[in-house]
Design an enzyme around this catalytic site. Structure first.
Site, PDB file in Angstrom:
ATOM      1  N   ASP A  26      11.893  66.250  54.813  1.00  0.00           N
ATOM      2  CA  ASP A  26      13.184  67.677  53.400  1.00  0.00           C
ATOM      3  C   ASP A  26      13.083  68.538  54.319  1.00  0.00           C
ATOM      4  O   ASP A  26      12.680  69.410  55.553  1.00  0.00           O
ATOM      5  CB  ASP A  26      11.651  67.672  52.544  1.00  0.00           C
ATOM      6  CG  ASP A  26      12.701  68.125  51.678  1.00  0.00           C
ATOM      7  OD1 ASP A  26      13.000  68.734  51.569  1.00  0.00           O
ATOM      8  OD2 ASP A  26      12.615  67.131  50.484  1.00  0.00           O
ATOM      9  N   ASP A  67      18.175  59.120  51.924  1.00  0.00           N
ATOM     10  CA  ASP A  67      17.864  59.275  50.302  1.00  0.00           C
ATOM     11  C   ASP A  67      17.486  61.073  50.275  1.00  0.00           C
ATOM     12  O   ASP A  67      17.068  61.390  49.747  1.00  0.00           O
ATOM     13  CB  ASP A  67      16.472  58.587  50.016  1.00  0.00           C
ATOM     14  CG  ASP A  67      16.713  59.419  48.471  1.00  0.00           C
ATOM     15  OD1 ASP A  67      17.832  59.451  47.635  1.00  0.00           O
ATOM     16  OD2 ASP A  67      15.487  58.524  47.604  1.00  0.00           O
ATOM     17  N   HIS A  70      22.478  63.346  50.426  1.00  0.00           N
ATOM     18  CA  HIS A  70      23.904  62.775  50.284  1.00  0.00           C
ATOM     19  C   HIS A  70      25.468  63.470  50.028  1.00  0.00           C
ATOM     20  O   HIS A  70      26.352  62.943  49.959  1.00  0.00           O
ATOM     21  CB  HIS A  70      23.668  62.678  48.121  1.00  0.00           C
ATOM     22  CG  HIS A  70      22.798  61.947  47.290  1.00  0.00           C
ATOM     23  ND1 HIS A  70      21.699  61.521  48.620  1.00  0.00           N
ATOM     24  CD2 HIS A  70      21.524  62.628  47.061  1.00  0.00           C
ATOM     25  CE1 HIS A  70      20.895  61.180  47.441  1.00  0.00           C
ATOM     26  NE2 HIS A  70      20.523  62.006  47.010  1.00  0.00           N
TER      27      HIS A  70
END
Length: 159
Positions: A26, A67, A70
């Site tokens: 992240d 994921d 995007h």
């Protein structure tokens, strides 16, 4: 944005693959509750050198699930950095490909270059024209699964 939020999909993957160690990346700091076999790292999906370093340090990975942001440029960067490091037979998944058509995610009309869908289309071409290390491309609504070939194949010869 909140350091204690998120992580649901990481826990889901750890449950789905009970013998795997799951790594999540992240861009924001995450302080999630400790979960056995789940490691959350902080880094930028668009930083190819960072991703290659992760593959060297923690890989080889048998499965990569993108994921992330995007954004097409990030999907391209991740694929270009990580796919070459995967062993034969590994899978590379890109989720949420519908964003390739949404301007908010740098998408656009059909055929917009630089999107995740444009990447997928180029992989389909490479299977036939090669050389490429892609064995197959499985396309589903909003998702693609890319299989790493056993060995790079030569493409169609020039006519």
């Amino acid at each position: 944005g909140h350091p204690e939020s998120g992580g649901e999909s990481l826990r889901m993957w750890a449950t789905f693959f009970p013998h795997a160690h799951v790594y999540g990346i992240d861009i924001e700091e995450k302080r999630l509750p400790a979960v056995h076999r789940v490691t959350v790292l902080q880094g930028d999906q668009g930083d190819r050198d960072y991703l290659r370093g992760l593959a060297t340090q923690y890989g080889p990975f048998d499965l990569v699930v993108d994921d992330g942001s995007h954004l097409g440029r990030h999907q391209h960067a991740s694929f270009e950095a990580l796919f070459p490091t995967l062993p034969a037979g590994a899978l590379y998944v890109i989720e949420d490909l519908e964003t390739s058509y949404w301007p908010k995610w740098e998408g656009g009309p059909i055929g917009t270059p630089g999107t995740g869908v444009a990447l997928v289309k180029s992989l389909v071409d490479s299977i036939h024209l090669g050389p490429q290390a892609v064995a197959a491309v499985h396309v589903y609504p909003e998702l693609v699964v890319i299989e790493k070939a056993e060995a790079p194949r030569q493409g169609k010869p020039e006519l």
